[in-house]
Design a protein around this motif. Sequence first.
Motif, mmCIF file in Angstrom:
data_model
loop_
_atom_site.group_PDB
_atom_site.id
_atom_site.type_symbol
_atom_site.label_atom_id
_atom_site.label_comp_id
_atom_site.label_asym_id
_atom_site.label_seq_id
_atom_site.Cartn_x
_atom_site.Cartn_y
_atom_site.Cartn_z
ATOM 1 N N ASN A 1 7.563 62.123 51.640
ATOM 2 C CA ASN A 1 7.767 61.481 50.347
ATOM 3 C C ASN A 1 7.473 62.495 49.240
ATOM 4 N N LEU A 2 8.317 63.501 49.170
ATOM 5 C CA LEU A 2 8.179 64.557 48.176
ATOM 6 C C LEU A 2 9.486 64.642 47.398
ATOM 7 N N GLY A 3 9.408 64.926 46.128
ATOM 8 C CA GLY A 3 10.625 65.042 45.346
ATOM 9 C C GLY A 3 10.330 65.452 43.924
ATOM 10 N N PHE A 4 11.349 65.361 43.105
ATOM 11 C CA PHE A 4 11.241 65.793 41.720
ATOM 12 C C PHE A 4 12.288 65.072 40.892
ATOM 13 N N TYR A 5 12.035 65.006 39.600
ATOM 14 C CA TYR A 5 13.017 64.445 38.677
ATOM 15 C C TYR A 5 14.029 65.507 38.286
ATOM 16 N N TYR A 6 15.287 65.115 38.226
ATOM 17 C CA TYR A 6 16.339 66.039 37.794
ATOM 18 C C TYR A 6 16.256 66.304 36.299
ATOM 19 N N ASP A 7 16.188 65.266 35.530
ATOM 20 C CA ASP A 7 16.228 65.414 34.068
ATOM 21 C C ASP A 7 14.811 65.526 33.524
ATOM 22 N N PHE A 8 14.162 66.628 33.884
ATOM 23 C CA PHE A 8 12.750 66.774 33.563
ATOM 24 C C PHE A 8 12.508 67.831 32.502
ATOM 25 N N LEU A 9 13.313 67.840 31.484
ATOM 26 C CA LEU A 9 13.141 68.850 30.438
ATOM 27 C C LEU A 9 11.928 68.501 29.587
ATOM 28 N N TYR A 10 10.817 68.906 30.073
ATOM 29 C CA TYR A 10 9.577 68.712 29.340
ATOM 30 C C TYR A 10 8.740 69.962 29.519
ATOM 31 N N GLY A 11 7.799 70.129 28.692
ATOM 32 C CA GLY A 11 6.887 71.256 28.801
ATOM 33 C C GLY A 11 5.468 70.741 28.877
ATOM 34 N N ALA A 12 4.551 71.646 28.960
ATOM 35 C CA ALA A 12 3.146 71.264 29.009
ATOM 36 C C ALA A 12 2.347 72.217 28.150
ATOM 37 N N ALA A 13 1.426 71.657 27.433
ATOM 38 C CA ALA A 13 0.559 72.461 26.583
ATOM 39 C C ALA A 13 -0.693 72.831 27.371
ATOM 40 N N MET A 14 -0.495 73.482 28.483
ATOM 41 C CA MET A 14 -1.618 73.914 29.299
ATOM 42 C C MET A 14 -1.312 75.302 29.834
ATOM 43 N N GLY A 15 -2.339 76.016 30.136
ATOM 44 C CA GLY A 15 -2.134 77.325 30.728
ATOM 45 C C GLY A 15 -2.123 77.232 32.237
ATOM 46 N N TRP A 16 -1.383 78.103 32.873
ATOM 47 C CA TRP A 16 -1.387 78.188 34.329
ATOM 48 C C TRP A 16 -0.961 79.594 34.706
ATOM 49 N N ASP A 17 -1.196 79.948 35.927
ATOM 50 C CA ASP A 17 -0.841 81.268 36.433
ATOM 51 C C ASP A 17 0.669 81.309 36.644
ATOM 52 N N ARG A 18 1.375 81.869 35.690
ATOM 53 C CA ARG A 18 2.841 81.875 35.733
ATOM 54 C C ARG A 18 3.402 82.762 36.851
ATOM 55 N N ASP A 19 2.621 83.710 37.324
ATOM 56 C CA ASP A 19 3.082 84.526 38.453
ATOM 57 C C ASP A 19 2.984 83.748 39.760
ATOM 58 N N ALA A 20 1.884 83.022 39.930
ATOM 59 C CA ALA A 20 1.688 82.253 41.158
ATOM 60 C C ALA A 20 2.562 81.002 41.198
ATOM 61 N N TYR A 21 2.802 80.387 40.008
ATOM 62 C CA TYR A 21 3.544 79.130 39.938
ATOM 63 C C TYR A 21 4.650 79.225 38.887
ATOM 64 N N PRO A 22 5.670 80.043 39.145
ATOM 65 C CA PRO A 22 6.746 80.162 38.145
ATOM 66 C C PRO A 22 7.469 78.832 37.969
ATOM 67 N N ASN A 23 7.811 78.523 36.754
ATOM 68 C CA ASN A 23 8.542 77.291 36.451
ATOM 69 C C ASN A 23 7.792 76.026 36.842
#
Length: 154
Positions: free
Chosen positions: A43-65
């Motif tokens: 039971n894993l998935g994602f939304y197609y129309d998910f054009l949203y951002g987040a005002a949080m920092g994360w490791d962009r190299d480890a978790y791109p996009n």
Amino acid sequence: YVIFVTLNRQMPYEDFIAWTKKEEIPGLLWCAPCTRASGPPQNLGFYYDFLYGAAMGWDRDAYPNLFFDTDKGIDIDKESTVRSHFTSQLRYLASREAFCKMLEIYPEELSAAADYVEENGLRIYGFVTLVNKEQAEQIEKSNEVFQISAEELI
């Protein structure tokens, strides 16, 4: 209605998106990708129309996009973009032990699902969306649909 659709074959992501546009399937699609070679679907998935951002920092190299910068013209119809997003989500969640424990999921399963998608591509076997009765009946008639179930929203 919320409809749960199982396709009659796994579709490469870009083929799936092209098909939904051709069939004029409306709504915010929750896509169900294949995440392992055998066994019941996870039971894993994602939304197609998910054009949203987040005002949080994360490791962009480890978790791109992990989240998209909505002002950067992200092409969510490209398999490589969404594959990166989905696998980043899985790996990010796998690294959160408290989250996994709370939901009674094993981090190893999330990591293995991300590995599988990276190796085999993003192949969609089903989706969920919101529609009216006529739209549900039209989707059910498609040659690509194996099974559909619906629940009326009250």
